[in-house]
Design a protein around this motif. Structure first.
Motif, PDB file in Angstrom:
ATOM      1  N   THR A 295     -16.269 -15.958  56.450  1.00  0.00           N
ATOM      2  CA  THR A 295     -14.886 -16.108  56.671  1.00  0.00           C
ATOM      3  C   THR A 295     -14.176 -14.901  56.233  1.00  0.00           C
ATOM      4  O   THR A 295     -13.154 -14.381  56.745  1.00  0.00           O
ATOM      5  CB  THR A 295     -14.553 -17.385  55.909  1.00  0.00           C
ATOM      6  OG1 THR A 295     -15.222 -18.499  56.512  1.00  0.00           O
ATOM      7  CG2 THR A 295     -12.954 -17.790  56.170  1.00  0.00           C
ATOM      8  N   GLU A 337     -11.584 -21.441  60.693  1.00  0.00           N
ATOM      9  CA  GLU A 337     -12.539 -22.707  60.358  1.00  0.00           C
ATOM     10  C   GLU A 337     -11.924 -24.068  59.817  1.00  0.00           C
ATOM     11  O   GLU A 337     -12.164 -24.911  60.317  1.00  0.00           O
ATOM     12  CB  GLU A 337     -13.675 -21.891  59.145  1.00  0.00           C
ATOM     13  CG  GLU A 337     -13.753 -22.728  57.804  1.00  0.00           C
ATOM     14  CD  GLU A 337     -14.486 -22.012  56.975  1.00  0.00           C
ATOM     15  OE1 GLU A 337     -15.837 -22.135  56.767  1.00  0.00           O
ATOM     16  OE2 GLU A 337     -13.987 -20.963  56.516  1.00  0.00           O
ATOM     17  N   ASP A 422     -14.482 -18.815  63.944  1.00  0.00           N
ATOM     18  CA  ASP A 422     -15.269 -19.306  62.716  1.00  0.00           C
ATOM     19  C   ASP A 422     -15.434 -20.982  62.956  1.00  0.00           C
ATOM     20  O   ASP A 422     -14.676 -21.788  63.011  1.00  0.00           O
ATOM     21  CB  ASP A 422     -14.309 -19.042  61.517  1.00  0.00           C
ATOM     22  CG  ASP A 422     -14.834 -19.183  60.316  1.00  0.00           C
ATOM     23  OD1 ASP A 422     -16.176 -19.484  60.031  1.00  0.00           O
ATOM     24  OD2 ASP A 422     -13.864 -18.803  59.191  1.00  0.00           O
TER      25      ASP A 422
HETATM   26 MG   LIG Z   1     -16.417 -19.844  55.864  1.00  0.00          MG
END
Ligand SMILES: [Mg+2]
Ligand SMILES: Nc1ncnc2c1ncn2[C@@H]1O[C@H](COP(=O)(O)OP(=O)(O)OP(=O)(O)O)[C@@H](O)[C@H]1O
Ligand SMILES: Nc1ncnc2c1ncn2[C@@H]1O[C@H](COP(=O)(O)OP(=O)(O)OP(=O)(O)O)[C@@H](O)[C@H]1O
Ligand SMILES: [Mg+2]
Lengths: 500, 302, 316, 316
Positions: A295, A337, A422
């Motif tokens: 990330t 995400e 993500d």
């Molecule tokens: Mg992550």
């Protein structure tokens, strides 16, 4: 197994303004069983189980716990009656320690004074049982998403509940963590705890559950005995049609001569010396354990966090985006995400959410072209099959999966060339997953875009990627071509750094 | 003096330093004290007794020779003033006849109100009769004792000095000009023939004058319309002198700001030089109307 | 969608209903209330708050608050009159300088909130405190007067029967509604107010949006200050103590959520009108000014409470 | 974890460093500043705000705010003196009634915020407005005085050299720290302030926590009001205009985050001391009271800004 029901949700109906989330759903949990609850995004799973804690008050229906009937529940009543719930959204207090979060709402105390030490000791024991190394004194905000989820799980287990409800507990976890969670679930089953388990990962359902309840569009569909059921049947019941392949095929559309993104020794935000090349038309997978720094890498490419050193090239030109805006203008997009915090703007409409990055582009003297705005929203609602009565609906009234589709639609509308996904299908049902995969394929195949995909789902990573890079603790530890893909190899690379 | 270097230090706390009248007088008083080579600190307590007590405490500790209080509430500062007296500091009170002081420079606010009422009565008696009564609006601000007393005094003064030729049609708030202006507009809308405005402070005058100017225009205000209040500020005097505005008279004190400041500084001198006030420590301040006749003289000292 | 719009209309009308009920009540108590003259006076009185409320609406939409408004109005009063009277600056130039200065104060707030990260409540409170001191220093606690006749137009002039400040207020409201509904800035305000991190990741330069919003709040406060100055025709160092809360009340009564992200300009117009009707009507019916405070508190609770209670029930 | 604690200590000490720097500065300018007498006087002056700041700390920890504090203090002043002087109620009973009344006002705030769902800023502002009116009605705008000598103890008494109000303040601070760190409901304040939904779903009765916190804020404001009343020895209808912002400043200077969930009592003590040193020191060095405002604004920005900027950088 006794035939006695420990928990019954009978004829539950839940209406929201403009939406009926549940229409007369009944669910019955037997003592000591693991009951899987499955259904598409927005089917109403989370809403249903929230009814048994009072997090949601049903419009009508009955809740019966151990034979006692409740017309309405509260979190206190639920806990007094031995119900513990792990919610799909995180429910922790960032400014308190892991131990205090574990005992939130029921601290160990003497009179009005709390016993911090006892709580920390108990917490340490609970974490040990889950095979995780979390300092009980660590502040929740300093833990990664995966660890936060483990605290949630430990918290539910700690309550010694007789009924445990788990709403997609594995979604933010890596395979190793999922394994230790399973061990605990098995242990609880042996102790006679009854469990409702919600997941979109069918292999988990088959591994754990005794029975499966399927719901669709807020309605009860069918109950199956897990051992007697077939995957195909399940999927058909969930989506109401047949799905043949999990990963749609894609022709070779990689243009080896054109490098869209190149990183040279990029360092910063917890990552060290990352080198990668992404070609036009390629889907490059990024694998690794929780905390690997994927990330973080995405954040640097997207200009959200500055890099410390190294170089980035986009279509051959060196770039150094200082803000997401600059990255977006270059043609880079990020599907984040953490959808609720970083993706959806919950209080505004679907239409505005889709158009947000392109308003300036579609304005004249700052005045928005409202016709174009509507057209674009309609187009991507159709493309992404977003389930909603109208585009002025606030995005918070959509289910998790449909919210994700709105976010995807946003970046499609922004016409981005390089899209970073993500965890693109985190918490998304099989039917929608397939649509998203097809869309990703179309993007690279038909529109010549390039994709960087971060995924913790091994299947998905291998099924979708052309190549896979593996990160471990901020270092690049391996690169695999399609023919080298295997779970074992990826796992070896993913744990490489920590083995050194 | 108790100062190490022999200079005299004066601490002054007044109700409100962001008020035009006080800022004006204090500005002149600063000049007076500078001329005498004194050190001084002037603070406002924003009408807050608690704050004022603290300020007097600070004056005591900082080694003042003389403390002057213009009390937000006289009773509240009695205690701390007695502490100051015990510490051999001279204390003077402006406005109230306090107990724990060396001397008081007293303004009887009810009396001041009466004087305003009386001045207004002269105007009313000149322009109105039993059959055509003056429609009077009293502009006050009931949250402080001083202004409340003035408002009550105004009503007494009117009653004492007027024949049956007026009627109080409204009582409104108006400490600062914008508020007064707004409320006067509303009153005029409710009573289109509201014509005399009597108030307790500068803000009331400036606000109602401006409201009347806006209503009629400069020079077109009927003769029998008028504004009469107290406080001596430049703006009020200018309006009075202009002659074509609504201001008819101001009830003033010693005269100009300079006169007031001088009188005050003289009081300081008397107290500091150890004058004996035991026979009568309440020195009453002079009150008197300012009209077109004496306005020029007063303007000189502003 | 239809349903939703209808719901919105009813919600925004709840505020208008309050306004109408108030008007009817005051009219019964004193029929003069409803005369055209009085209604215009009423609007003229509230113009200063109404103008400032446009900027405040933007700030509150962002989930922030601007306590500096009152001080900015005072500062503008003093600065503009000082420039015109003591420095002989021509009116037009003085106005431009003043508006620029008030906008700069807004930008200073934006800097503290956005770049340094001080919560708006604190940052603007500090600005309020400091600038109330600065204003008093400039004017030395004395009113400044003696403006040219032409300056009076903004606060005291009329176009036909309609006072100029009312016209300025209406233009500001219209401008505010236009910015919120038709321009992309408006969309950004809602997005940033709703979820600042998601907004940033959608490409909105959230820092700039905050600067812009505080600058606008400073600008509108400056404009309000000029209207006030022209209205009272004298610049004072304490012209507008506590005005920020009057303005905040107008905005919040109008249904703008203090947590940011939701609210509409039409509601704020209604909120402003309610305050104006109350201020005017309570004096018309000779209500004791202490009782006026109690009434204000109760109306605020009832109007906002109704809305909040609805929302709370809906959320379940 | 070690690191974390160290970080926290440094952070809370940053405020103490500001305090010490101020003290050194004032002492250089006027050596009288550092005398024991002056330091005690300084603390006595700030006792009213310090006592009220304990309740305010709880409220701000919850992410709310209590603008009613100033009005509650005024109301208490008037009510208690009315009871004692005009109704002949014995002192002890009058105090009990007064504290109960102030707690009830807190509960009223809790009701509006928790049960009706009105944002605290608005709800407590309405309470402030209404109760300032009620206080003036009770006392009819006149100061009420003539208390028994024994009543003076709370505000003017001394134990050895230490003024009683200072002792009361210290007890309140200690009580506040105990509640926050040692009791389970103190921990609930952090939980509710940090994530109210998570707290609710963990079985914390968040509604009750809000009631409790506002009630405590009312109670501490009531206590502060009694100390003030005894100190000035006369009950006034405008005793404490704007005190809420003084109190909020103490709390926020002390590092309590206005968005809720984080902050410590020791920081608030430091914040209170800073305000007290400034108030006292600026008079000792003969600073013009208009300039004092500017200094206050700047100190607030610097102290809070430093903290916020650190946090902002850390977050990246
Ligand atoms: Mg992550
Ligand atoms: N607060 C709300 N207001 C309005 N509608 C809501 C709200 N919460 C949920 N819904 C609606 O209820 C339905 C069920 O949502 P729910 O979150 O229970 O689905 P789910 O099965 O858990 O989906 P997912 O797998 O994506 O988590 C959706 O259609 C959603 O739009
Ligand atoms: N708020 C934070 N404070 C301190 N350290 C953090 C914070 N968030 C993340 N980290 C650290 O940064 C590193 C990367 O964490 P992160 O979970 O984001 O990685 P990831 O590769 O994206 O994992 P995921 O599989 O969850 O996507 C970890 O070492 C983690 O401990
Ligand atoms: Mg769900």
């Amino acid at each position: 197994m006794s035939e006695e029901y420990v928990l019954q949700l009978q004829h539950i109906r839940k209406e929201y303004p403009g939406v009926v989330a549940l229409k007369d759903v009944t669910l019955e949990l037997k003592a000591g069983e693991i009951l899987a609850l499955i259904g598409e995004n927005g089917a109403g799973k989370s809403t249903l189980i929230k009814c048994c804690s009072g997090a949601v008050i049903p419009t009508s229906g009955k809740i019966i716990v151990n034979g006692k009937e409740f017309s309405s529940m509260t979190p206190q009543l639920a806990s007094e009656n031995g119900i513990a719930i792990i919610y799909q959204e995180f429910n922790n207090v960032k400014e308190l320690s892991a131990a205090e979060n574990l005992f939130l709402g029921r601290p160990i105390r003497k009179g009005i004074v709390i016993d911090k030490k006892a709580m920390e000791e108990e917490a340490a024991k609970a974490f040990e049982q889950l095979h995780i190394k979390i300092d009980p004194k660590a502040m929740m905000k300093d833990l990664t998403v995966g660890y936060q989820q483990m605290v949630e799980i430990a918290k539910a287990i700690q309550q010694n509940a007789r009924i445990l409800v788990m709403d997609e507990p594995s979604a933010p976890l890596t395979s190793a963590e999922v394994e230790s969670m399973f061990e605990v679930v098995e242990l609880l089953r042996k102790k006679g705890v009854s469990i409702i388990y919600i997941s979109h990962r069918l292999e988990e359902i088959y591994r754990l559950s005794d029975r499966i309840v399927v719901i669709r569009d807020g309605e009860y569909v069918k109950t199956l005995i897990t051992k007697e059921s077939q995957v195909e049947e399940l999927i058909q019941l969930m989506v109401g049609r047949e799905l043949t392949e999990t990963y749609p095929p894609r022709g070779n559309c990689i243009d080896k001569n054109e490098v869209v993104l190149e990183l040279k020794n990029v360092t910063g935000n917890g990552d060290k010396n990352i080198n990668l090349k992404l070609h036009k038309g390629e889907i490059l997978g990024l694998g690794g354990l929780v905390g690997a720094g994927r990330t973080e890498l995405a954040e640097m490419i997207f200009g959200s966090v500055p890099k410390k050193s190294g170089q980035m090239f986009y279509k051959g030109k060196e770039i150094d985006p200082k803000s997401p805006r600059e990255a977006i203008d270059l043609g880079i997009a990020l599907v984040p995400e953490d959808r609720k915090r970083h993706g959806a703007m919950l209080g505004i409409s679907i239409k505005n959410n889709i158009n947000m990055p392109i308003y300036e582009r579609n304005s004249r003297f700052s005045v928005i072209d409202e016709k174009l705005e509507q057209e674009i929203a309609e187009k991507y609602q159709k493309n992404m099959a977003i389930k909603t009565p109208n585009l002025n609906q606030l995005i918070k009234n959509l289910s998790g999966g449909n919210q994700q589709k709105v976010i995807l639609g946003r970046w499609m509308a922004a016409n981005s060339e390089l899209i970073i996904f993500d965890e693109p299908t985190r918490g998304i049902d099989i039917g929608a997953k397939y649509e998203i995969y097809k869309l990703m394929n179309d993007l690279v195949e038909k529109e010549g875009k390039s994709i960087l995909m971060i995924s913790s789902e091994m299947e998905e990573l291998m099924g979708m990627s052309d190549r896979i890079l593996v990160l471990a603790e901020g270092n690049m530890t391996g690169e695999l071509n399609k023919e080298e893909f295997s779970q074992e190899t990826i796992m070896t690379y993913a744990s490489a750094a920590s083995n050194e | 003096g108790t100062r190490d270097d022999g200079t005299i230090k004066v601490g002054i706390t007044i109700q409100n330093l962001s008020n035009a009248y006080w800022a004006g007088v204090m500005g002149k008083l600063e000049q007076e004290m500078e001329a005498r080579g004194w050190e001084y600190t002037i603070v406002g307590c924003d009408n807050n007794a608690g704050t004022q007590v603290g300020q007097v405490e600070n004056f005591i500790i900082s080694g003042c020779d003389l403390i002057m209080v213009h009390p937000a509430d006289a009773q509240s500062v009695e205690g701390i003033c007695s502490e100051a007296m015990e510490a051999d500091i001279k204390v003077m009170c402006w406005d109230d006849p306090m107990e724990n002081t060396t001397a008081n420079w007293v303004l009887d606010n009810t009396e001041l109100g009466r004087e305003i009422g009386k001045t207004a009565s002269e105007f009313i008696n000149e322009h109105y009769t039993k059959d055509e009564k003056a429609q009077v609006t009293v502009i006050g601000y009931p949250s402080t004792k001083v202004l409340l007393e003035r408002a009550d005094g105004i009503k007494e003064g009117l009653e004492e000095n007027c024949e049956d030729n007026y009627e109080i049609i409204a009582e409104v708030d108006g400490l600062e000009a914008p508020e007064a202006q707004t409320n006067v507009e509303t009153v005029m809308s409710a009573h289109p023939d509201a014509n005399v405005f009597v108030g307790v402070c500068a803000g009331a005058m400036i606000g109602s004058n401006e409201a009347l100017l806006a209503e009629f225009g400069k020079g077109k205000i009927p003769e029998n319309y008028g504004v009469i209040t107290t406080d001596v500020t430049l703006q009020q005097l200018d309006s009075l002198k202009a002659g074509n505005e609504a201001v008819r008279a101001i009830v003033g004190f010693e005269g100009s700001n300079e006169d007031t400041a001088k009188a005050c500084a003289d009081m300081f001198e008397r107290i500091l030089s150890g004058d004996d006030f035991s026979s009568g420590k309440n020195i009453y301040r002079a009150i008197g109307p300012i009209t077109l006749d004496n306005v020029d003289q007063i303007l000189k000292g502003m | 969608m239809k349903e939703n719009k209808l719901g919105n209309i009813i919600k925004s009308q709840a505020i208008w209903v309050v306004f109408i009920v108030l008007c009817v009540g005051f009219t019964i108590a004193n029929p003069r209330f409803i005369t055209a003259t009085n209604l215009l006076i009423m609007l003229r009185q509230v113009a200063v708050w109404g103008i400032a409320s446009v900027g405040m609406t933007f700030v509150i939409l962002l989930g922030d608050i601007d306590l500096a408004t009152g001080s900015v109005i005072t500062f503008v009063n003093v600065l503009c009159s000082y420039l015109m009277v003591h420095m002989g600056v021509p009116m037009a130039l003085a106005i431009i300088i003043t508006l620029a200065a008030s906008t700069l104060i807004g930008i200073l707030n934006g800097f503290m909130v956005s770049t340094i990260g001080i919560p708006a409540l604190i940052a603007t409170f500090a600005t309020q405190t400091a600038f109330s001191g600065i204003a008093l220093i400039i004017c030395d606690g004395q009113p400044i007067n003696g403006f040219t006749e032409s300056f009076k137009v903004f606060g005291q002039g009329k176009v036909g029967p309609v006072p100029v400040p009312v016209i300025i207020m209406i233009i500001c409201f219209a401008l505010g509604a236009f910015i919120l509904n038709k321009t992309y800035f408006g969309r950004y305000f809602y997005a940033v107010g709703g979820n600042i991190e998601a907004a940033r990741l959608s490409g909105i330069r959230t820092g700039r949006v905050k600067y812009l919003v505080f600058a606008l709040s400073g600008f509108f406060a400056g404009l309000a200050g000029l209207v006030l100055l022209s209205r009272v025709n004298s610049g004072m160092g304490n012209a507008s103590l506590g005005y920020e809360f009057k303005v905040i009340t107008c905005v919040v009564l109008g249904g703008v959520s203090v947590s940011g992200g939701s609210g509409r300009m039409s509601g704020v117009v209604a909120g402003t009108f309610i305050i104006s009707a109350l201020n005017n009507g309570m004096v018309l019916i000779n209500l004791n000014s202490w009782v006026q405070n109690i009434v204000l508190g109760i109306v605020l609770v009832l109007a906002v409470g109704f809305d909040c209670y609805q929302k709370k029930r809906q959320a379940n």
